[in-house]
Scaffold this motif. Sequence first.
Motif, PDB file in Angstrom:
ATOM      1  N   TYR A 211     -15.255 101.558  52.490  1.00  0.00           N
ATOM      2  CA  TYR A 211     -13.839 101.841  52.902  1.00  0.00           C
ATOM      3  C   TYR A 211     -13.709 101.819  54.322  1.00  0.00           C
ATOM      4  N   ASP A 214     -12.107  98.566  54.725  1.00  0.00           N
ATOM      5  CA  ASP A 214     -10.824  98.493  53.791  1.00  0.00           C
ATOM      6  C   ASP A 214     -10.162  99.854  53.642  1.00  0.00           C
ATOM      7  N   GLN A 216      -7.475 100.619  52.121  1.00  0.00           N
ATOM      8  CA  GLN A 216      -6.963 100.706  51.117  1.00  0.00           C
ATOM      9  C   GLN A 216      -8.050 100.391  49.925  1.00  0.00           C
ATOM     10  N   TRP A 217      -9.009 101.392  49.926  1.00  0.00           N
ATOM     11  CA  TRP A 217      -9.972 100.988  49.062  1.00  0.00           C
ATOM     12  C   TRP A 217      -9.795 101.538  47.566  1.00  0.00           C
ATOM     13  N   LYS A 219      -7.323 100.725  46.052  1.00  0.00           N
ATOM     14  CA  LYS A 219      -6.499  99.383  45.418  1.00  0.00           C
ATOM     15  C   LYS A 219      -7.560  98.310  45.223  1.00  0.00           C
ATOM     16  N   GLN A 244      -6.240 107.748  47.706  1.00  0.00           N
ATOM     17  CA  GLN A 244      -7.141 106.509  47.422  1.00  0.00           C
ATOM     18  C   GLN A 244      -7.660 106.702  46.114  1.00  0.00           C
ATOM     19  N   ARG A 247      -5.233 105.902  43.599  1.00  0.00           N
ATOM     20  CA  ARG A 247      -4.895 104.722  43.374  1.00  0.00           C
ATOM     21  C   ARG A 247      -5.890 103.955  42.263  1.00  0.00           C
ATOM     22  N   GLN A 272       3.087 110.076  43.287  1.00  0.00           N
ATOM     23  CA  GLN A 272       1.849 109.568  43.044  1.00  0.00           C
ATOM     24  C   GLN A 272       0.946 110.148  42.128  1.00  0.00           C
TER      25      GLN A 272
END
Length: 340
Positions: A211, A214, A216-217, A219, A244, A247, A272
């Motif tokens: 993470y 990234d 946006q882990w 996703k 996250q 997501r 969300q």
Amino acid sequence: MKTYRFDSFDSLDDLRQRDEPAPRPQRGEVLVRVCAVSLNFRDLAMLRGRYPRACRPGLIPLSDAAGEIVELGEGVQSFKVGDRVMGAFHPRWFGGEMPSTILADSYGAESDGWLTELKAVSQEALVAVPDGISYDEAATLPCAGVTAWTALTGSTPIRAGHSVLVLGSGGVSIFALQLARAVGATVVATTSSADKIQRLKDLGASEVVNYADDPQWGKAVRGLTGGRGVDRVVEVGGPGTIAQSLRAVALGGEIASIGFLSTENPGIDFFQLKGSGASFRNIAVGDRNALIELSRVIAMAGIKPVIDRIFDFVSAREAFAHLESGAHLGKVVIRGPGVL
């Protein structure tokens, strides 16, 4: 006997060893010689002022321990001298709804904990150590092990064919990885350490997302599941990771909310949360019966708790500092005085 107390919560230097009279077990109690204790993030949170409620100074810290019964109080029938036992995290929550005493019973926060040589405790607050594991390993079960077990069970227990996301490499996450794999689930893990990726895979993670590389882990995790998302997120990060996790979770999946490791609090996007279609379950470790169930699973599946490092009793401060460094994978343990 030798014991530690936090005189205040100003700094780690306030953790001081002292000599105190040994307790005597009263009716229904046993005297336990503490062989090993393990640390949890909550112990650091109290010290750093991040625990979600006030804590009393002057108490013996730590909630998790295993040891040997050395004396019985009047009327004790559940155990005998020489039995190996571990303490339940919530000493008076035996099952069902939480008791009204749940806060007052909190080891290290409202009542004396286990970083001591001897402790007198009710026979009802203890569980036998499962065969095949050491005192060091047993001391890791009451909080981290039970929390992971509670997160994976509940109204929809994780089973073969399900997928689970674990965050980081602390005690709860490693236990959740091991337990989920034991029932045949697929596990995705996250870490910020490139050095830990292979170690997590060796423990059974099918995929590991860094993470730190990234942001946006969530996703990325969803992509690893073919766009479906995971059935269960063992959410130990709290406010800084929940976005996250939302997501990453599958429609109709569950986020088991456990910890508050992260320091950031950007807030939660209601839409969300609503749009994820996932349920949100708060975990408060678990009751004594959960520790009994976990012990059976540990014994039957042959799971060995992962211990990062073991410290001597005189090195308790160093154990706290090592946990706070974040370099550990699994649990940090302190042995009782004189235990080799």
